[in-house]
Design a protein around this motif. Sequence first.
Motif, PDB file in Angstrom:
ATOM      1  N   GLU A   1      -7.930  64.950  35.184  1.00 32.79           N
ATOM      2  CA  GLU A   1      -8.182  64.198  36.379  1.00 32.79           C
ATOM      3  C   GLU A   1      -6.974  63.104  36.717  1.00 32.79           C
TER       4      GLU A   1
ATOM      5  N   ALA B   1     -11.926  58.659  40.148  1.00 29.19           N
ATOM      6  CA  ALA B   1     -12.787  59.863  39.718  1.00 29.19           C
ATOM      7  C   ALA B   1     -12.722  59.896  38.045  1.00 29.19           C
ATOM      8  N   LEU B   2     -11.547  59.198  37.440  1.00 32.98           N
ATOM      9  CA  LEU B   2     -11.788  59.285  36.127  1.00 32.98           C
ATOM     10  C   LEU B   2     -12.811  58.344  35.542  1.00 32.98           C
TER      11      LEU B   2
END
Length: 667
Positions: free
Chosen positions: A452, A457-458
Amino acid sequence: MAEIVALDKARLLLCDCRGSMAPDAAAIARGTGLACSRLHAELCRAEAGVVAEALSRPGPVLVACEQEAARFAEIAEDAAAMERLGWVDIRDRAGWAGPGEAVGPKMAALVADARLPAPDLPLFDVESAGLCLVYGAEAVALPAAARLAEVLTVTVMLTDRPEIAAPPAGADVVTGRIRNLAGSLGRFELTVDAFAELAPAGRGARAFGKPADGARSACDIVVDLSGGTPLVPAPEKRDGYLRADPCDPLAVERVLFEAAQLTGTFEKPLHIRLTESLCAHSRAEQTGCTRCLDVCPTGAISPAGEHVTIDTGVCAGCGACSAVCPSGAAATEEPPVAHLFRRMRAMAEAFRAAGGEGPRLLVHEGHGAEMIRLGARHGRGLPGAVVPMEIAALASFGHAEMLAALALGFSAVDILAAPMTERAVIGGQIALAEAILAAAPQGAGRLRLIDEADPDALMEILHGPAPAPHGCEPILAVGGRRETVRLAARALAGGVPEAPVPLPAGAPYGAVLVDTDACTLCLSCAGLCPTGALSDNPDRPELSFREEACIQCGLCEGLCPETAIRLVPQLELSDAAFAPRVLKEEEPFACIECGALFGVKSTIERITEKLSSHAMFRNSDNARLIQMCDDCRVRAQYHGDSAPFRFGERPKVRTTEDYLKERDGEG
C-alpha cells in the motif's frame, strides 16, 4: 532510525513537542530501566541548553526526538561530545495513536531498540575517473554529451548514423548498438555491434567509417538516453548506470546532473558476505542449489565452479539471496541476522516489561518510515500495539526472521512493501513460514505483506482486526537461521509434533528417501553431499542420513546413477533429525585370497554372475580377480602368465657363505 549511542547507562531526555504528544516516562522506565528526564516542551529550541548541560556531564545521552537530529548534533559538536549523543523517534512512531490507546509500551520498545549498538558495516572503495559513455540518438545524445564534456571525459555512441556537421567539443563520437553491458560504476564493460568511428577528415559533413561487430570497450559511467530496453537488469539498482526517457527533458537533466557527480572515490557497503565452502551450487559438474541465482534481481550472482560468486559492485543489497540461501553461504551484513534477532528480542521484552500485551511487528524500509510519518502527522497514526522496525532491505527478512519474531513474543508480523521491494521473494518466504506454522495451533494468519502506497490507507489496514496473542513462551534466538527456525517452530507448536511438517517444493528442509532395491551403495551421493547430511561407514557398506543437515540442494538426486534417491521437503522437529539413521546397509564381500572385507557382497556376486558367460571370463582366472581385494588383485595380475612385465620368479639372493660352500663342494 538514526545511528545512535547504545550504552546501558544512557540518560533519556524526553520532549512533548510543544504539548502535541504525551511521552509515558513511567512505562519507558519500566521497559528499559533508563532514568528519564522530566518532560520538556522544546528541547530543539527554547530548552536546547538542557541538551548541552546533559552532554557536559559524563555518560551517553539519548534524546527522544529524531526530527531535529541535525540541531542536536550541532550542540554535541560544540561540546565535543558527538560520540556520546544519540536520538530516537518516539513521536511519529508512537506519540500519535488512536484515542485511549496505550503507547507507553511501544515507546519503551523503540527506546530499547535504539540502545542496541549497530554493528559496523564493511565498506570497500569504488573509484571512477569520470570516463562516461552517452548512448542514444543524435538529437538528444549530442547535446547531452556537450554538456557533460565540461566535467567528464565523454564518448557519445549514437544509435543512428547521421552525418555530423559539428561534433561536440571535447567528446569522441562513435556509432553502434550495445549488445551486452556488464559491471558497475568505475568498471563497466561493453560489447558493441555495428561499431564505427567518426571519420577524422573530409570536406563538409563528416560521416562514419565501416561498421564492425564485436567491438569491446570499458567506461566508468553509462548515460543511457536510447529510450529502449534497459541494458542491465534492475537498472534503478545499478550504480553508475543512469537512464532517462529521451522525450522527458526533466528526466534527462536529472541524469546529467547525477552523472556529473560520479567522479572520485566512493565507499560502498559490502552487503553480502559469501562463504564459498558452504555453497551447495554444484559438485562434479552437476548443478544443485540455484536459489540465489533465481532471485537476484541485478544479476550480481553467477556460477563459479562448485560455488557461486557475487559481484560486489553490481550487488544492490536487496538481501534476497541471504533469505533463500539454505546453507548460510550468502549472509547479509546489513545487518547480520544475529543483530536482527537481538533487536526483535529487545523490543518484545521492553514492550512486555512496560505492561503491554500482544505487540505486532511492522517491518519496513526508508520509504515505509516516510509513510509512517505522514500517517501520524495527518492521519490516525500507528496503533498502539504496532511496533515499527526499519531495516535496510526487506527481502532479507526471510521465513527464519518471521518465525523468530513470533516466537520472541510478537503476535503478528506485517511487512510493508516499498516501490522497489522484491515482492515475489517475500511472498515465497511468507508461504514457507506459513507452511511451518501449520503445526502450530494458532499459527495461521499472523504473517502479511502489505502493498500500500497511501499513508491513510495503510493506517486503516493496521487499525483493522488483528490476531490475538498466541501465548507462546518467548524463545532465546541463538545461532543461525536454521537453528532458530527449528527452535521457533517447536515453541509456536507448543511442543514436538508427532509427524514431520510437510513443506512446499523447494523448501530448504527435508528428508532423503532411497529405493533400497535400486541402490547399489556406490556412495557417490555421500562423497559429494555438501553438508554431510549423507555419509558412509568406512568399516562396512552403509549409507546414513542426518535430516537436520539436509538443505535439499538436489545434488544427491541428480548424481545418483541408479536414480534411487528422492527428496521429500519437510521439517522434522523432533530430536530424531539430529541422529544419523541408516538408509541402506549390506554385508561386505570377503576377498577369496586374504579374507579382507571389501565392496558390497551382493554387487560382487551379481557382477560375477553376469560376467560368467563372457568369453574373457569363461574358464579363466579373470573371474577370480573380481573377487579379490585391491592388493591381492595387483599381486595376481603381476604374477599372471599374461602380465606384460612378468619376469618369472625373483632369483634367490646368494651370499659369500653360499659361494664358498659351492666352491668347496659343500653345497
